[in-house]
Design an enzyme around this catalytic site. Structure first.
Site, PDB file in Angstrom:
ATOM      1  N   TYR A 104       0.852  -1.199   0.000  1.00  0.00           N
ATOM      2  CA  TYR A 104       0.000   0.000   0.000  1.00  0.00           C
ATOM      3  C   TYR A 104       0.884   1.244   0.000  1.00  0.00           C
ATOM      4  O   TYR A 104       1.890   1.291   0.719  1.00  0.00           O
ATOM      5  CB  TYR A 104      -0.897   0.011   1.237  1.00  0.00           C
ATOM      6  CG  TYR A 104      -1.971  -1.056   1.216  1.00  0.00           C
ATOM      7  CD1 TYR A 104      -3.265  -0.755   0.799  1.00  0.00           C
ATOM      8  CD2 TYR A 104      -1.701  -2.369   1.603  1.00  0.00           C
ATOM      9  CE1 TYR A 104      -4.256  -1.722   0.764  1.00  0.00           C
ATOM     10  CE2 TYR A 104      -2.692  -3.344   1.577  1.00  0.00           C
ATOM     11  CZ  TYR A 104      -3.964  -3.017   1.155  1.00  0.00           C
ATOM     12  OH  TYR A 104      -4.945  -3.977   1.121  1.00  0.00           O
ATOM     13  N   GLU A 105       0.479   2.261  -0.765  1.00  0.00           N
ATOM     14  CA  GLU A 105       1.320   3.456  -0.880  1.00  0.00           C
ATOM     15  C   GLU A 105       1.473   4.174   0.458  1.00  0.00           C
ATOM     16  O   GLU A 105       2.369   4.984   0.643  1.00  0.00           O
ATOM     17  CB  GLU A 105       0.804   4.412  -1.948  1.00  0.00           C
ATOM     18  CG  GLU A 105      -0.522   5.064  -1.622  1.00  0.00           C
ATOM     19  CD  GLU A 105      -1.028   5.975  -2.740  1.00  0.00           C
ATOM     20  OE1 GLU A 105      -0.445   5.983  -3.837  1.00  0.00           O
ATOM     21  OE2 GLU A 105      -2.022   6.680  -2.509  1.00  0.00           O
ATOM     22  N   SER A 106       0.615   3.854   1.419  1.00  0.00           N
ATOM     23  CA  SER A 106       0.732   4.451   2.749  1.00  0.00           C
ATOM     24  C   SER A 106       1.980   3.969   3.487  1.00  0.00           C
ATOM     25  O   SER A 106       2.300   4.473   4.558  1.00  0.00           O
ATOM     26  CB  SER A 106      -0.513   4.120   3.573  1.00  0.00           C
ATOM     27  OG  SER A 106      -0.789   2.725   3.532  1.00  0.00           O
TER      28      SER A 106
END
Lengths: 298, 253, 298, 253
Positions: free
Chosen positions: B50-52
Site C-alpha cells: 500500500y502506498e501508505s
C-alpha cells in the site's frame, strides 16, 4: 495549543499539517480556524477533511498537495468549491504526485537543491506545474524529472509520545512526518502522551524527531480525531461519512464550523461535546510489540 | 447458477488476473477486495503493498482506506513513504499495480486530475496521488474501471498517468522502468493491449454482455481481438468469499 | 553459509558486506576466503578488519570505500600493503566520502541515475575519482556534486533476527544496511536468531529488510565476532588490538589466516576454538526497550 | 600546581572551546574525551552527534570507536547514516565539528588521504570518511592536532576536506553552507582564523611554550595575532575528570 498556534502560525505563512490518513492534527487545524488566520499557504500530500474545514473557514489562499480526497469516501467538497467557484475565497493550487511531494520534503529536509524521481515524463503534469522540471544525468544520456525543495514555515506533527523537550516517537504509518519536520523552519509536536526522557532513550531507533528541531510541544490527547492514532484510537468513520454530506452544502458546513470549532474554546471542550461513548467505541484491542534488548555496555 | 452483480463479476475477474503474481500495489475499494479475494484463491502468497507505507499487510477487516490501521497491525514491514516509493516502487519490486481513473483512452492513459480546462475546471478530481509514478514504475498495470463512454474517451482532458502514450513505440521511447497497461477489467468485459500498437482490445465478454453493448460504452471505434472469449462466471466459492468474508455489507455489490 | 557463499558469491562479482562498526559479518568473509574466491570487487564504507583479512588472502582485485581504518585503533596494514606494495596482489581502489557512499547505495536502491550531495567541491577528490561529478540545478545557478548509483552483485547483511523467508529486523546502528540490501542484485541475510513470522509482524516498523529481496538466510550466531551485535555481544577489542600487531607482518598474517580461517571448517569450529569464556565475557547486561501497542482493528 | 601533559592541556582547551555549543559532531579519540569533558563542565546541554548515526549519546564508558554500542544504548535517537548525513549534517544542525588530519595548511585545509602521490602513495591514509562533507556543512570546524612540521605543512599532498581553501573570499565563492575552520587546538598553542585572509594565526600559547617553539613546528611563516594570550592551565576539577572519569587508563595522556 492556543499559545503554540498564536506564536508560530502567523498570517501569510506556509503551514504543513502532515500525517498520511493517520495522525492528522485536527486539534491544530481547529485552533488555526478559531484564531481566524488569513492567507495561509497550506501544504499537505492529502488535504483530507482537516484542510477541507480550514479552506471552508477561509484561512488559506494557496494549497500545495498531491491528492485531493476524502479517503475511502469521495470528494473534498469545500476544496472543490474554492477551486471551482472561489467560495468562500479564491484558492490557488500547486500540485505534484505523491512521490513528488515526498521528494520535495526530502530535498527541503536535506538541503538538496532538487530531488530526482522517475515520474512525470510524458504526462500533462509539468504543463500544469512549471516547477516540475528535468535534469540530464552526467552518467548517461538519460533525463530525469526533478522537483524543488519544500521548506514550510511551520510543520505540525501529531505523535503518540514526546518528551517536554520534543523528542518524539511514532509507530504505525510514518508518512512524511520526519521529512516535513526536518524541512520546516518551526516545528510544533502534538502528542497523545508526554513522557519522561528515559522512555524515549529506552528505544532510540524509534525516535523519529529530535527535540533539537522542535519549537513547541503540546499535550493533546485525541487531538487527531476523527483521524486515528495507531494503538490509541481508530478512525471515526461515521464522521468521515457525515462530513461527506455536510460539506456538500455551504450553509451546513458553516453551521458545523460554528458548532464544533468557533463555539468550542479548545480540544477538551470538543471532546466533552463529542462524548466519552464515541471515544470509547474507537479504542482498539491490544497488540503489543515485543521488547528488544539494547544491552548495557559500561 | 450463482447469483452475482456486474461489479462482483469485475472483482472476481480482477482477482483471477492476479494468479501467480508475487507483489501487488493495492488501491482502496474494488482493487482492495480483488486483491484479498486473490489471496484466498489463486494467489495465496500474494504480498499486498500500500502506498501508505505497508508491505505484506494482513488486514483483519476490509480496510476503510489505504491508510487503515488494520493494514499496519500484523504487517511484515511498515516504512516511511519515502522508502515505499523509492525502495519498493521505483526499485522495481511491484509486479502489478491496480489503478482506476475518471477517464481512460485507447492506449490506457489515465486522467484523475480534472474534467474540463485545468485552470477553469468543470470538475476538479483528486489528482495524481501516487498514480503517475505507479504507472511509470510498476512492472505491469491492470486497470479496474466500470465501462461508460464518459470514462472510456477518445481524448483525455488531462494526462495524469501514462499508459502506452500514443501507442506503438511511444512508451518505449520514454525508457520507463515499467511495461505499462496490460489489462483493463471492467464490469462488462476484459481488454488487453497485446498488439503492436499497444491499443486496448476486447478479449473477453462477461456472460450475457454483447459486443454491441460494449462498443456503445466506449468513446472510440473499439479494437477486437481475433477470438473473443466468454469470461467464466464467478464460482460459488468465489461468491461466498466476496459476500461473506470480504464485503458482507454489500458496499461493492 | 557454505552453500549461500558458493551459490551467490562467484569469482569476479562485486560484494558488499555492510555494517558500520557493528554487524560486520566476519563469518561470511572467512567463508569467502575458504572458498578461495578470486577477483572480487569488495565494497564497504569502512573496510575494517574483515576486508583487511580478505585482501590479505588475495580474494579481491578492486576496493570501493570511504574510510580505510581499524576503527579506534589505527591502520589496515594488509590493505595498505596491497595498495602501496601490491602484496599479495595488486589492488585498485575507488574512493568516496562517507556521504558519497551512502548516496551511491541510495541511488542504487532507489534506481536513481545519480545522488546529489553537498560535498567534494573545491577538494582533490573529484581528481582522484572521475565518477564524482557536478550537476547544475534547474532552480538556481547552483551546481551540486553527484555520485553514480552503486548496485553490488551481492550484499551480505548481518542482523539480530530474521524469519526463514528473510524478513529481517535490526536495532542499534543501522548504517547503510537497508540501502545496500535494496541496491544489490542478490541478498544474503545472516542472523543471530531465526524467528517465527509472528515475531516480525508484532513490530512491523522495526523491519529493515523484507524477505522479498532476500535470496538466502543463514543462521549464524556470533557470526559478527570480533565486531559486535547490539544487545547480543560486545566488540572483542582485544582482537582488534591483536590484529593491529599481527597484520603488520605478512608472515604472521598468513599464519593467522591458516590457523583461524583455512584450517577451520566453519563458524561453529571457529567459536569452539575461540572458547566460550571469551564469548561470555562479551555478553552485555540487559537494557530492554519498552513495548508499544499497535492495537487490533478487526 | 596541577600536573598535566601536553595532550591533556589540548583536551582541556578543546573542551573549553565548546562553551555554550548546542550540538557537536564528535570524532573518536581526543575529540571524544574533549566533548565528554565539556558536558561535565562548560556545556552541560551539549548534544553529541556521531556519524555512525547517533544523536544525543550518553555513553556509559569511554567509547572505543565512533560505533561503540555504548553510544546507542540510552541515546535520544539512532538513525540510518543516510539520515545522519542528510537530515542532521547537511540540514545544518551541527554547530561545531571536531576534525583532525595528517596534514593541515595555513588556511585550515586538511589531508587525510595520502602522503606522496595519489597513484603511487608513500603512505596510504584512511581517506575522507565523513570529513569532506563535515568540513563543508558543519557551521564551524575546530581542529584538534598535535603540532609538528610534518603535519602543519606549506602545501598539502592532497586536499581531502576544505578549510578556507586559498584564503580570502575563496571559500565564500564556493557557497558552502558552513563557515569553515574557526579554531585549531594543539598541544602547544591555539590558533584562530579571525582575519580577512582567513589565515591561521597564533592566539594563545600553552603555559611554558614559546613562540619560537611553535614557529619551529609549523611549515610556513606563522601569522601571530596582535595579542598573544597564555592558555589557563587545567584546573584540578578538569584534571580530575580527565584522569578519573574519562581516561582512567591514561590512553590519551
Amino acid at each position: 495549543m492556543q499559545e503554540a498556534v498564536s506564536t508560530y502560525v502567523r498570517d501569510g505563512l506556509s503551514v504543513a499539517i502532515e500525517g498520511f490518513t493517520a495522525f492528522i492534527c485536527f486539534a491544530a487545524g481547529h485552533e488555526i480556524i478559531r484564531q481566524r488566520r488569513k492567507n495561509l499557504t497550506l501544504i499537505r500530500m492529502t488535504p483530507d477533511l482537516v484542510y477541507d474545514q480550514m479552506i471552508a473557514a477561509g484561512v488559506a489562499s494557496h494549497l500545495v498537495f498531491s491528492y485531493l480526497g476524502n479517503p475511502g469516501v469521495g470528494s473534498l467538497h469545500c476544496v472543490r468549491r474554492a477551486v471551482e467557484k472561489q467560495i468562500p475565497i479564491p484558492l490557488t493550487i500547486e500540485e505534484y504526485s505523491h512521490y513528488g511531494m515526498v521528494g520535495r520534503y526530502m530535498a527541503g529536509a536535506m538541503r538538496m537543491p532538487f530531488f530526482p524521481l522517475r515520474s512525470y515524463a510524458g504526462t500533462d503534469m509539468p504543463n500544469a506545474n512549471p516547477d516540475i522540471r528535468f535534469v540530464q544525468s552526467p552518467y548517461s544520456d538519460e533525463s530525469i524529472a526533478v522537483v524543488p525543495p519544500l521548506n514550510p514555515d511551520v510543520a505540525i506533527i501529531h505523535a503518540q509520545r514526546a518528551t517536554k523537550q520534543g523528542d518524539t516517537q511514532l509507530w504505525g504509518l510514518l508518512g512524511v512526518q520526519k521529512e516535513a519536520a526536518f524541512a520546516a523552519s518551526k516545528v510544533i509536536v502534538v502528542a497523545e502522551e508526554i513522557v519522561e526522557d528515559s522512555v524515549i532513550r529506552a528505544d532510540p531507533n524509534r525516535t523519529l524527531i529530535p527535540g533539537l528541531i522542535v519549537d513547541a510541544v503540546v499535550h493533546e490527547p485525541y487531538g487527531a480525531h476523527p483521524s486515528y492514532v495507531q494503538g490509541y484510537y481508530d478512525r471515526d468513520n461515521a464522521f468521515y461519512l457525515m462530513w461527506n454530506e455536510v460539506s456538500r452544502d455551504r450553509a451546513k458546513t458553516e453551521t458545523w464550523l460554528d458548532e464544533w470549532v468557533y463555539n468550542v474554546p479548545d480540544r477538551s471542550a470538543y471532546l466533552e461535546k463529542l462524548g466519552s461513548e464515541t471515544l470509547d467505541d474507537l479504542k482498539p484491542g491490544d497488540a503489543p510489540s515485543s521488547s528488544v534488548n539494547y544491552g548495557t555496555y559500561a | 447458477m450463482t447469483d452475482y452483480s456486474a461489479s462482483e463479476m469485475m472483482i472476481v475477474a480482477a482477482a483471477r488476473a492476479l494468479k501467480n503474481v508475487r507483489t501487488v500495489f493495492v488501491g482502496v475499494g474494488l482493487p482492495n477486495i480483488a486483491c484479498n479475494l486473490a489471496r484466498y484463491t489463486v494467489a495465496p502468497d500474494l504480498q499486498l503493498i500500500y502506498e501508505s507505507g505497508v508491505y505484506g499487510a494482513q488486514p483483519a477487516r476490509l480496510p476503510l482506506s489505504i491508510g487503515d490501521p488494520t493494514l499496519v497491525t500484523g504487517a511484515t514491514s511498515v516504512v516511511p513513504m519515502a522508502d515505499l516509493f523509492g525502495l519498493y516502487l521505483q526499485r522495481g519490486l511491484v509486479d502489478v499495480a491496480l489503478l482506476g481513473g475518471a477517464q481512460i483512452d485507447r492506449f490506457g492513459n489515465l486522467n484523475t486530475t480534472v474534467i474540463g480546462d485545468y485552470d477553469t475546471p468543470k470538475t476538479r478530481l483528486p489528482g495524481s496521488g501516487g498514480a503517475c509514478e505507479i504507472a511509470i514504475n510498476a512492472r505491469k498495470v491492470y486497470m479496474i474501471m466500470r465501462l461508460s463512454n464518459r470514462s472510456f474517451v477518445e481524448k483525455l482532458d488531462f494526462l495524469t498517468s501514462p499508459g502506452h502514450l500514443s501507442g506503438g513505440d511511444s512508451r518505449a521511447k520514454q525508457s520507463y522502468p515499467g511495461e505499462g497497461p496490460a489489462l483493463v477489467i471492467s464490469d462488462m468485459a476484459i481488454f488487453d493491449f497485446d498488439n503492436a500498437d499497444h491499443e486496448m482490445q476486447l478479449t473477453s465478454l462477461h456472460p450475457g454482455v454483447t459486443l454491441q453493448e460494449v462498443q456503445a460504452s466506449v468513446g472510440w471505434n473499439l479494437r477486437v481481438s481475433a477470438e473473443i472469449l466468454e469470461t467464466p462466471v464467478p464460482s460459488p466459492e468465489e461468491m461466498n468469499l466476496v459476500r461473506v468474508e470480504l464485503d458482507p455489507q454489500g458496499m461493492y455489490r
